[in-house]
Design a protein around this motif. Structure first.
Motif, PDB file in Angstrom:
ATOM      1  N   PRO A  26       0.777  -1.221   0.000  1.00  0.00           N
ATOM      2  CA  PRO A  26       0.000   0.000   0.000  1.00  0.00           C
ATOM      3  C   PRO A  26       0.818   1.284   0.000  1.00  0.00           C
ATOM      4  CG  PRO A  26       0.069  -0.952   2.194  1.00  0.00           C
ATOM      5  CD  PRO A  26       0.760  -1.917   1.276  1.00  0.00           C
ATOM      6  N   ARG A  27       2.113   1.198   0.311  1.00  0.00           N
ATOM      7  CA  ARG A  27       2.880   2.425   0.381  1.00  0.00           C
ATOM      8  C   ARG A  27       3.948   2.439  -0.707  1.00  0.00           C
ATOM      9  NH1 ARG A  27       7.332   2.336   5.218  1.00  0.00           N
ATOM     10  NH2 ARG A  27       8.490   0.508   4.525  1.00  0.00           N
ATOM     11  N   PRO A  28       4.395   3.633  -1.121  1.00  0.00           N
ATOM     12  CA  PRO A  28       5.418   3.694  -2.168  1.00  0.00           C
ATOM     13  C   PRO A  28       6.752   3.143  -1.673  1.00  0.00           C
ATOM     14  CG  PRO A  28       5.031   5.860  -1.222  1.00  0.00           C
ATOM     15  CD  PRO A  28       3.967   4.961  -0.674  1.00  0.00           C
ATOM     16  N   ARG A  29       7.581   2.757  -2.630  1.00  0.00           N
ATOM     17  CA  ARG A  29       8.908   2.220  -2.297  1.00  0.00           C
ATOM     18  C   ARG A  29       9.726   3.273  -1.558  1.00  0.00           C
ATOM     19  NH1 ARG A  29      12.813  -1.441  -4.574  1.00  0.00           N
ATOM     20  NH2 ARG A  29      11.272  -2.214  -6.049  1.00  0.00           N
ATOM     21  N   GLN A  30      10.321   2.855  -0.455  1.00  0.00           N
ATOM     22  CA  GLN A  30      11.174   3.741   0.319  1.00  0.00           C
ATOM     23  C   GLN A  30      12.621   3.625  -0.172  1.00  0.00           C
ATOM     24  OE1 GLN A  30       9.750   5.817   2.818  1.00  0.00           O
ATOM     25  NE2 GLN A  30       7.995   4.997   1.700  1.00  0.00           N
ATOM     26  N   PRO A  31      13.373   4.725  -0.213  1.00  0.00           N
ATOM     27  CA  PRO A  31      14.766   4.664  -0.665  1.00  0.00           C
ATOM     28  C   PRO A  31      15.576   3.671   0.183  1.00  0.00           C
ATOM     29  CG  PRO A  31      14.026   6.939  -0.464  1.00  0.00           C
ATOM     30  CD  PRO A  31      12.948   6.092   0.137  1.00  0.00           C
ATOM     31  N   GLY A  32      16.408   2.895  -0.496  1.00  0.00           N
ATOM     32  CA  GLY A  32      17.264   1.952   0.202  1.00  0.00           C
ATOM     33  C   GLY A  32      16.603   0.641   0.561  1.00  0.00           C
ATOM     34  N   THR A  33      15.330   0.448   0.181  1.00  0.00           N
ATOM     35  CA  THR A  33      14.622  -0.799   0.479  1.00  0.00           C
ATOM     36  C   THR A  33      14.763  -1.775  -0.684  1.00  0.00           C
ATOM     37  OG1 THR A  33      13.017   0.353   1.877  1.00  0.00           O
ATOM     38  CG2 THR A  33      12.397  -1.823   1.053  1.00  0.00           C
ATOM     39  N   LEU A  34      15.326  -2.933  -0.394  1.00  0.00           N
ATOM     40  CA  LEU A  34      15.554  -3.967  -1.399  1.00  0.00           C
ATOM     41  C   LEU A  34      14.356  -4.899  -1.445  1.00  0.00           C
ATOM     42  CD1 LEU A  34      17.974  -5.303  -3.180  1.00  0.00           C
ATOM     43  CD2 LEU A  34      18.134  -6.887  -1.245  1.00  0.00           C
ATOM     44  N   PHE A  35      13.723  -5.006  -2.616  1.00  0.00           N
ATOM     45  CA  PHE A  35      12.596  -5.916  -2.790  1.00  0.00           C
ATOM     46  C   PHE A  35      13.152  -7.271  -3.252  1.00  0.00           C
ATOM     47  CE2 PHE A  35       8.379  -3.586  -2.983  1.00  0.00           C
ATOM     48  CZ  PHE A  35       8.830  -2.514  -2.226  1.00  0.00           C
ATOM     49  N   VAL A  36      12.786  -8.329  -2.524  1.00  0.00           N
ATOM     50  CA  VAL A  36      13.327  -9.665  -2.780  1.00  0.00           C
ATOM     51  C   VAL A  36      12.190 -10.641  -3.047  1.00  0.00           C
ATOM     52  CG1 VAL A  36      14.837 -11.496  -1.917  1.00  0.00           C
ATOM     53  CG2 VAL A  36      15.191  -9.133  -1.152  1.00  0.00           C
ATOM     54  N   SER A  37      12.378 -11.506  -4.034  1.00  0.00           N
ATOM     55  CA  SER A  37      11.438 -12.597  -4.316  1.00  0.00           C
ATOM     56  C   SER A  37      12.189 -13.909  -4.156  1.00  0.00           C
ATOM     57  CB  SER A  37      10.875 -12.480  -5.738  1.00  0.00           C
ATOM     58  OG  SER A  37      10.101 -13.618  -6.055  1.00  0.00           O
ATOM     59  N   VAL A  38      11.883 -14.602  -3.065  1.00  0.00           N
ATOM     60  CA  VAL A  38      12.603 -15.859  -2.795  1.00  0.00           C
ATOM     61  C   VAL A  38      11.666 -16.978  -2.370  1.00  0.00           C
ATOM     62  CG1 VAL A  38      13.111 -15.275  -0.401  1.00  0.00           C
ATOM     63  CG2 VAL A  38      14.628 -16.821  -1.619  1.00  0.00           C
ATOM     64  N   GLU A  39      10.506 -16.636  -1.825  1.00  0.00           N
ATOM     65  CA  GLU A  39       9.522 -17.644  -1.422  1.00  0.00           C
ATOM     66  C   GLU A  39       8.211 -17.340  -2.138  1.00  0.00           C
ATOM     67  OE1 GLU A  39       9.895 -18.761   3.066  1.00  0.00           O
ATOM     68  OE2 GLU A  39      10.095 -16.597   2.908  1.00  0.00           O
ATOM     69  N   ALA A 225      16.541  -1.779   4.266  1.00  0.00           N
ATOM     70  CA  ALA A 225      15.487  -2.734   4.626  1.00  0.00           C
ATOM     71  C   ALA A 225      15.282  -3.740   3.504  1.00  0.00           C
ATOM     72  CB  ALA A 225      14.174  -1.998   4.921  1.00  0.00           C
ATOM     73  N   LEU A 226      14.754  -4.901   3.869  1.00  0.00           N
ATOM     74  CA  LEU A 226      14.359  -5.931   2.909  1.00  0.00           C
ATOM     75  C   LEU A 226      12.838  -6.012   2.928  1.00  0.00           C
ATOM     76  CD1 LEU A 226      16.782  -8.798   4.035  1.00  0.00           C
ATOM     77  CD2 LEU A 226      17.220  -7.035   2.308  1.00  0.00           C
ATOM     78  N   ARG A 227      12.228  -6.026   1.741  1.00  0.00           N
ATOM     79  CA  ARG A 227      10.764  -6.076   1.677  1.00  0.00           C
ATOM     80  C   ARG A 227      10.328  -7.250   0.813  1.00  0.00           C
ATOM     81  NH1 ARG A 227       7.129  -2.675   3.821  1.00  0.00           N
ATOM     82  NH2 ARG A 227       5.101  -2.336   2.840  1.00  0.00           N
ATOM     83  N   PHE A 228       9.288  -7.941   1.290  1.00  0.00           N
ATOM     84  CA  PHE A 228       8.816  -9.152   0.636  1.00  0.00           C
ATOM     85  C   PHE A 228       7.316  -9.072   0.424  1.00  0.00           C
ATOM     86  CE2 PHE A 228      12.344  -9.907   3.444  1.00  0.00           C
ATOM     87  CZ  PHE A 228      13.235 -10.654   2.688  1.00  0.00           C
ATOM     88  N   GLU A 243       8.756  -6.492 -14.531  1.00  0.00           N
ATOM     89  CA  GLU A 243       8.303  -5.101 -14.560  1.00  0.00           C
ATOM     90  C   GLU A 243       9.138  -4.184 -13.672  1.00  0.00           C
ATOM     91  OE1 GLU A 243       6.084  -3.772 -16.547  1.00  0.00           O
ATOM     92  OE2 GLU A 243       5.779  -5.708 -17.495  1.00  0.00           O
ATOM     93  N   GLY A 244      10.178  -4.720 -13.023  1.00  0.00           N
ATOM     94  CA  GLY A 244      11.097  -3.875 -12.278  1.00  0.00           C
ATOM     95  C   GLY A 244      10.719  -3.607 -10.842  1.00  0.00           C
ATOM     96  N   GLU A 245       9.732  -4.321 -10.323  1.00  0.00           N
ATOM     97  CA  GLU A 245       9.345  -4.111  -8.928  1.00  0.00           C
ATOM     98  C   GLU A 245      10.265  -4.866  -7.967  1.00  0.00           C
ATOM     99  OE1 GLU A 245       6.915  -2.073  -7.720  1.00  0.00           O
ATOM    100  OE2 GLU A 245       6.893  -1.377  -9.796  1.00  0.00           O
ATOM    101  N   VAL A 246      10.854  -5.960  -8.431  1.00  0.00           N
ATOM    102  CA  VAL A 246      11.723  -6.789  -7.598  1.00  0.00           C
ATOM    103  C   VAL A 246      13.174  -6.533  -7.976  1.00  0.00           C
ATOM    104  CG1 VAL A 246      12.432  -9.178  -7.146  1.00  0.00           C
ATOM    105  CG2 VAL A 246      10.003  -8.569  -7.163  1.00  0.00           C
ATOM    106  N   ASP A 247      14.038  -6.383  -6.965  1.00  0.00           N
ATOM    107  CA  ASP A 247      15.457  -6.112  -7.202  1.00  0.00           C
ATOM    108  C   ASP A 247      16.310  -7.384  -7.246  1.00  0.00           C
ATOM    109  OD1 ASP A 247      15.205  -3.148  -6.950  1.00  0.00           O
ATOM    110  OD2 ASP A 247      14.629  -3.672  -4.894  1.00  0.00           O
ATOM    111  N   TRP A 248      15.884  -8.407  -6.512  1.00  0.00           N
ATOM    112  CA  TRP A 248      16.689  -9.637  -6.405  1.00  0.00           C
ATOM    113  C   TRP A 248      15.743 -10.813  -6.313  1.00  0.00           C
ATOM    114  CZ3 TRP A 248      19.824 -11.278  -1.474  1.00  0.00           C
ATOM    115  CH2 TRP A 248      20.667 -12.350  -1.786  1.00  0.00           C
ATOM    116  N   ALA A 249      15.983 -11.839  -7.128  1.00  0.00           N
ATOM    117  CA  ALA A 249      15.076 -12.985  -7.158  1.00  0.00           C
ATOM    118  C   ALA A 249      15.839 -14.274  -7.399  1.00  0.00           C
ATOM    119  CB  ALA A 249      14.007 -12.797  -8.236  1.00  0.00           C
TER     120      ALA A 249
END
Length: 553
Positions: A26-39, A225-228, A243-249
């Motif tokens: 619900p909130r916009p991406r915060q600077p320095g927050t890494l979005f990860v897709s692992v599970e 921070a890490l966000r999932f 689409e560029g929402e995830v930084d590491w997968a």
């Protein structure tokens, strides 16, 4: 392990992505927050227990919230000091001492000491369900020697025990000594030494971990921070990645160079070395007819692995040979064992073996058990892991050609994993356990010491198979320090594996890793293999989490 089929029109992909991200983010991406897709799960359970592997703790609990003493990196073949700075064996290899790093603090500010290490291992002794690696099968005692040294007294010479001890996540005594049942404890507010320990957000569809305020590496982690986000399937996870929402997968992405890398070649990268665990078709050997080696080899020879890796894996890997070893063990592979014919597609030979085993075809072309019932099998995979689902479809079709009524059945991950661990399946596609040498790999495939009764959770050896002869070779390996003699013993184990075919190897799993350097830099690559890129690769992930940094504006 996971995958997606990006065959939906682009407009629909974007719509699905927006809907998915809107509902859970619900909130916009915060600077320095890494979005990860692992599970890939439909909802998160707040569990940060690093000790009970069967509980399904959230990533990166075991290598990110908590840490181990040393880290082995398959891509370099080297050990990296972590919570320990050094180790030394006694002359008789019955005592192993670790020198611990000074200045380390838990995330609540309390000092990390040798007492925490000794306490962690005593917990494993007191609660055997936590001791998945079986450390107390070779340990006699663990004691702190002052503040920064810990001594492990072995009950027998067991050189492979080093890696099992070095990789054990360590927990704080001052927290866990108050826990009534560490097996069921979900540890909702973790206190660790790792780079990310603060639970900033935790809801069903999203969670976020913030930096450890007392992390021992100055200036790290640079990521804030890490966000999932909760993606029920790899399809949805890959939409977010593309689409560029995830930084590491760590996803399987069909035609990854076209669908992901080429969309932003300046920033999008992938690295898929064949260092992942071997993917097996596991037959439950406690159930007839899988207790017959002829049947296991017949099933294997019925499979067209070339077609399997082409269709299901998009050619990212190769068919397994008869050693089942991945490419990180190339120097250990025995040529004689690798040449075993039972992993090569041969329908005629497969049919002959089935006939020899008494599973003959009836008038309808279907093979029958000795009691006359048609041989009907269920092959279990995780629903939403599209690479494995497609692999299962290919395998089921090959088995039907053998006269077997083979049905693919998909489960949500938790249900699938519980059935796998308890041995409540007929056939299942799953991974293997690995270590610095093939010892761990084969121990969990062949050793009677790793066999658990059906219904009891097993860390591996889900097929419930043990061989005394192979175990004798593994036991000799445990006391051998000569590299030449180690390889000789392991060659014997490989030949025994090929002779018995306790599990059916399909292909070495690529170590799936995708990254976008649009917001963060420092990811490993083939050119800079300081760790595996895959977030699934633990404890490599510790090195990655502490190396990444936000890109300068």
């Amino acid at each position: 392990m996971k995958s997606a089929l990006l065959l939906v029109p682009v407009v629909l992909l974007v719509a699905l992505l927006v809907a998915s991200c809107t509902s859970s983010e619900p909130r916009p991406r915060q600077p320095g927050t890494l979005f990860v897709s692992v599970e890939q799960q439909s909802a998160w359970v707040r569990n940060f227990n690093p000790l009970f592997t069967g509980a399904g703790s959230r990533w990166p609990t075991r290598a990110g919230v908590y840490e181990c003493m040393e880290v082995f990196i398959p891509s370099t073949g080297q050990w990296t000091p972590w919570l320990a700075t050094a180790h030394a064996w006694s002359e008789d290899h019955r005592t192993l001492r670790f020198t611990l790093r000074e200045g380390v603090r838990w995330s609540d500010g309390r000092p990390f000491t040798a007492g925490d290490v000794a306490f962690t291992f005593q917990l494993l002794k007191k609660h055997p369900a936590l001791d998945a690696g079986g450390a107390w099968r070779f340990l006699e005692d663990v004691r702190a020697e002052g503040t920064h040294a810990v001594a492990f007294q072995f009950s027998r010479v067991y050189i492979p025990g080093f890696s099992e001890l070095a990789h054990q996540p360590i927990v704080p005594r001052h927290v866990w000594e108050k826990v009534a049942d560490p097996v069921t404890f979900t540890n909702p507010e973790p206190v660790g030494t790792g780079p990310f320990t603060q639970v900033n957000v935790f809801r069903n569809q999203v969670y976020e971990l913030g930096r450890n305020p007392n992390y021992w590496q100055p200036g790290k982690p640079a990521v804030s921070a890490l966000r999932f986000l909760a993606f029920p399937t790899n399809d949805q996870a890959n939409l977010a990645l593309v689409e560029g929402e995830v930084d590491w997968a760590g996803n399987f992405v069909p035609a990854v160079d076209r669908t992901f890398v080429s969309r932003d070649p300046e920033h999008h990268t992938r690295w898929f070395p064949l260092y992942g665990s071997t993917v097996f078709l596991y037959p439950n050997t406690t159930r007839p007819p899988f207790n017959d080696v002829r049947v296991r080899k017949a099933l294997s020879m019925a499979l067209d692995r070339e077609r399997l890796v082409d269709i299901a894996m998009y050619g990212y890997t190769r068919p397994a040979d008869a050693t089942a070893l991945n490419d990180s063990y190339t120097g250990w592979r025995d040529a004689e064992a690798a040449s075993g014919a039972w992993v090569r597609h041969d329908e005629a030979a497969a049919n002959r073996l089935m006939d020899e085993a008494g599973l003959t075809r009836g008038p309808d072309g279907l093979r029958r058990m000795p009691d006359g019932q048609p041989l009907e099998l269920e092959l279990e995979v995780v629903g939403g892991w599209s690479d494995w689902v497609r692999a299962g479809q290919v395998l089921a079709r090959d088995l039907r050609k053998l006269g077997i009524q083979a049905h693919l059945k998909t489960y949500e991950f938790g249900a699938w994993y519980a059935r796998l661990q308890k041995g409540e399946f007929q056939l299942a596609i799953a991974w293997s356990l690995d270590g610095p040498t093939p010892y761990t790999f084969y121990k969990w495939l062949l050793s009677p010491r790793t066999v658990r009764p059906v219904g009891e959770v097993a860390a591996a050896n889900w097929h419930r198979f043990g061989d005394v002869e192979a175990d004798a070779l593994l036991t000799r390996f445990e006391t051998e320090s000569s590299p030449e003699k180690q390889k000789e013993l392991m060659a014997g184990v490989q030949r025994r594996f090929s002779e018995l075919a306790p599990a059916i190897p399909l292909f070495p799993n690529p170590s799936w890793g995708e990254a976008s350097s649009k917001r963060f830099t420092g990811f490993p690559s083939a050119q800079n293999p300081y760790a595996r890129l895959s977030p699934h690769a633990e404890p490599d992930s510790l090195l990655v989490l502490t190396a990444l940094a936000p890109r300068e504006p």
